[in-house]
Design an enzyme around this catalytic site. Structure first.
Site, mmCIF file in Angstrom:
data_model
loop_
_atom_site.group_PDB
_atom_site.id
_atom_site.type_symbol
_atom_site.label_atom_id
_atom_site.label_comp_id
_atom_site.label_asym_id
_atom_site.label_seq_id
_atom_site.Cartn_x
_atom_site.Cartn_y
_atom_site.Cartn_z
ATOM 1 N N SER A 93 11.532 -56.603 20.986
ATOM 2 C CA SER A 93 11.539 -57.603 19.922
ATOM 3 C C SER A 93 10.552 -58.730 20.211
ATOM 4 O O SER A 93 9.361 -58.482 20.377
ATOM 5 C CB SER A 93 12.971 -58.122 19.736
ATOM 6 N N ASP A 194 16.450 -50.830 11.247
ATOM 7 C CA ASP A 194 16.477 -52.019 12.093
ATOM 8 C C ASP A 194 16.908 -53.180 11.208
ATOM 9 O O ASP A 194 16.249 -53.489 10.213
ATOM 10 C CB ASP A 194 15.079 -52.259 12.672
ATOM 11 N N HIS A 223 18.192 -52.043 16.136
ATOM 12 C CA HIS A 223 17.167 -52.909 16.733
ATOM 13 C C HIS A 223 17.137 -52.851 18.263
ATOM 14 O O HIS A 223 16.076 -52.704 18.862
ATOM 15 C CB HIS A 223 17.379 -54.350 16.275
#
Length: 253
Positions: A93, A194, A223
């Site tokens: 991320s 996600d 995610h």
């Protein structure tokens, strides 16, 4: 400030090939520890730092900004670089965004990049209001723990610190503006489903990096794919990536 149990950084001394891993926004090293240990077991020297303001309280994180998080990653990178012949950088991320920033800044000193559901585009409408919102509220609902696999939990904040989040757009803009400097091989793991990061980030990487980029889908994960059903694919795939691009052998390869 006491740490949340399980949020401690991870270090392993291995061979001449080093790997630096970076967790995501409001997350902790816990989300990447299984990945780090898998790489360590293959003979790599591994560093997984805890970013400032993470793993304690969201209130403390509100006193930090992206420059603080990146400075800690730079420190860990230089330390690893001093101990290893070459270094790969990886992240989840926002951690993927900062891994790409290291590649932009350090060029050939970064041998290759692996990112999982990277966040490099401002695709959260609420963040456009963050400069004003931070004057009104100190936190909003959290984004941690987007995991499909039952019984698995990400260690992260249940609230998003708004003042800290308001600094993210500057990081994204900076990374986007210099993506063309990334000439190292880049491997991206992308979850089509996600609920935190939208596809725009991977689409931008495809557009800018072209043939330098390989994208693989995590079809059975959300995610936080590093703790999800596709984690073994990420772990083995990143290790294969290192074997393919390292110029020195892994210690126990």
């Amino acid at each position: 400030m006491p740490l949340m149990p399980g949020s401690e950084p991870y270090e392993h001394e291995g061979g001449e090939v080093g790997v630096l891993l970076c967790h995501g926004f409001t997350g902790t090293p816990q989300s990447l520890r299984p990945w780090a240990k898998h790489l360590a077991a293959a003979g790599l020297t591994v560093s997984l730092p805890r970013l400032p303001g993470h793993g304690t309280t969201w209130q403390e994180m509100n006193r930090t900004r992206w420059e603080d998080w990146y400075a800690e990653l730079e420190r860990a990178f230089e330390n690893l670089r001093g101990r290893c012949a070459e270094v790969f950088v990886m992240g989840l991320s926002m951690g993927g965004c900062m891994a790409l920033r290291l590649a932009e800044v350090h060029g050939r000193a970064v041998r290759g990049v692996v990112v999982v559901n990277p966040s490099i585009v401002n695709d959260v409408p609420l963040l456009k209001l963050a400069p004003v919102l931070k004057l009104v509220v100190s936190s909003v609902a959290g984004v941690a723990n987007d995991i499909k696999r039952e019984g698995v939990t990400e260690l992260g904040y249940t609230r998003t610190p708004v003042r800290a989040a308001a600094t993210l757009p500057k990081l994204w803009s900076l990374v986007q503006s210099e993506l063309g400097r990334v000439t190292q091989p880049v491997l991206v793991y992308h979850s089509p489903e996600d609920h935190v990061v939208k596809p725009a980030s991977v689409e931008l990487l495809r557009k800018v990096l072209g043939a330098n980029l390989t994208v693989r889908e995590c079809a059975d994960s959300y995610h936080v794919a590093t703790l999800d059903n596709d984690a073994p694919l990420i772990f083995e795939g990143s290790l294969d990536f290192i074997r393919a691009h390292a110029s020195v052998p892994l210690q126990r390869d």
